[in-house]
Design an enzyme around this catalytic site. Structure first.
Site: not given
Ligand SMILES: NC(=O)c1ccc[n+]([C@@H]2O[C@H](COP(=O)([O-])OP(=O)(O)OC[C@H]3O[C@@H](n4cnc5c(N)ncnc54)[C@H](OP(=O)(O)O)[C@@H]3O)[C@@H](O)[C@H]2O)c1
Length: 308
Positions: A178, A26-27, A23
């Site tokens: 989740y 992004s992010g 993943g």
């Molecule tokens: N942001 C927060 O506040 C927060 C808090 C707690 C935990 N987290 C954790 O941090 C991690 C990263 O999330 P983020 O906040 O950076 O969000 P994000 O910007 O939405 O990044 C998530 C990434 O996962 C990818 N992804 C989703 N489904 C996938 C799949 N089937 N195969 C491969 N890649 C996939 C997305 O790809 P696409 O662009 O193609 O969708 C994106 O690159 C996650 O595990 C999330 O649970 C985040």
């Protein structure tokens, strides 16, 4: 002014190391990949969408023309994709120094399934990473100091392992699924740590969480939390660069120990600089960790090799 803690400026040179971030387009995954590339690692961007992967790679190369970054197609919601990637990687004979289990989806409004028929959040966030880590184990064990970093969440605090409803078939709640998947992330990281210790392995398995960070994760959902994050998130919460610090610390800092859980040091762990934090008791439950492992082996068909 708050005291500044550990930042990515403290990362030691990573030249010679190969890192895979799932993943990574992004992010938090993107920020972590970029910083690891900045410090000289060979970074593999695991992405499900090639165009998004190309865009992420271009962004990194525009800023860091010398970066060594490649895209690998990796859909964490497909065991065939995971097996395909892992098979090719192992066949190349390459070593993997760090695996960052980061990809995730959150609070999908309606129950969705992965191609393998798993509820999409449990399937992507936990089962996919369980399978990937196990399949890549021979490459990880070739490294001198391998690490597996699994990105969990504060949301694990409300998580409950619904053993008779892991796939949300009996009843489905967007946040329930989740929260459970993020609890599973910590149980998995800790059970892996227990197993590698028992095997006398050098592998370090750590869980992290990014506090609350503004990324794409809120998605298009129409529930209150998702709409709130989209409207006000950037005014209230930290950015994804800060959110990536626990991941980067866990992936690179020499003092990190297996089994630790690392998150931000600020109020309520919502933001700040990385430090060792404590998960809720349900994430420390060894019996639940063992049970999750067995269930995950059965569901994915991935049985871990000897861990040393
Ligand atoms: N942001 C927060 O506040 C927060 C808090 C707690 C935990 N987290 C954790 O941090 C991690 C990263 O999330 P983020 O906040 O950076 O969000 P994000 O910007 O939405 O990044 C998530 C990434 O996962 C990818 N992804 C989703 N489904 C996938 C799949 N089937 N195969 C491969 N890649 C996939 C997305 O790809 P696409 O662009 O193609 O969708 C994106 O690159 C996650 O595990 C999330 O649970 C985040």
């Amino acid at each position: 002014m708050a005291k500044q803690g550990w930042t990515s400026a403290a990362i030691a040179p990573q030249a010679g190391k190969t890192v895979l971030v799932t993943g990574a387009n992004s992010g938090i995954g993107f920020q972590a990949a970029r910083e690891l590339a900045r410090h000289g690692a060979h970074v593999l961007l695991g992405v499900r969408d090639r165009a998004k992967g190309e865009a992420a790679r271009s962004r990194i190369l525009t800023e860091l023309p010398q970066a060594d970054v490649a895209i690998v197609p990796l859909d964490m919601a497909s065991l065939a994709s995971i097996r395909g990637f892992a098979g090719e990687f192992l066949a190349s004979g390459a070593r993997l120094d760090v695996l960052v289990n980061n990809a995730g989806v959150m609070a999908l409004p309606k129950r969705e399934q992965t191609v393998d028929g798993f509820e999409r959040q449990f399937g992507t966030n936990h089962l996919g990473h369980f399978a990937l880590t196990g399949l890549l184990m021979p490459a990880l064990l070739k490294a001198e100091a391998p690490r597996v970093v699994t990105v969990a969440s504060l949301a694990h605090r409300n998580g409950k392992m619904e053993w008779d409803n892991l796939q949300g078939e009996k009843n489905y709640s967007p946040w329930g699924a989740y929260n459970m998947s993020k609890l599973a992330n910590i149980l998995f990281a800790r059970e892996l740590d227990r197993r590698v210790r028992e095997a006398g392995s050098k592998l370090v398995s750590v869980a992290v969480h990014p506090g609350i960070s503004v990324t794409n994760i809120a998605g298009p959902g129409s529930d209150f939390k998702s709409r709130f994050m989209r409207m006000f998130g950037r005014f209230l919460f930290q950015n994804d660069e800060m959110g990536a610090l626990p991941t980067l610390y866990a992936a690179t800092a020499p003092e990190v120990q297996g089994g630790q859980y690392i998150g931000p040091d600020g109020f309520g762990e919502a933001g700040g600089y990385p430090k060792v934090v404590q998960p809720r008791p349900q994430a420390l439950d060894q019996q639940a960790g063992r049970r999750l492992w067995t269930v995950s082996e059965e569901l994915t068909g991935v049985v871990y090799p000897v861990l040393a």
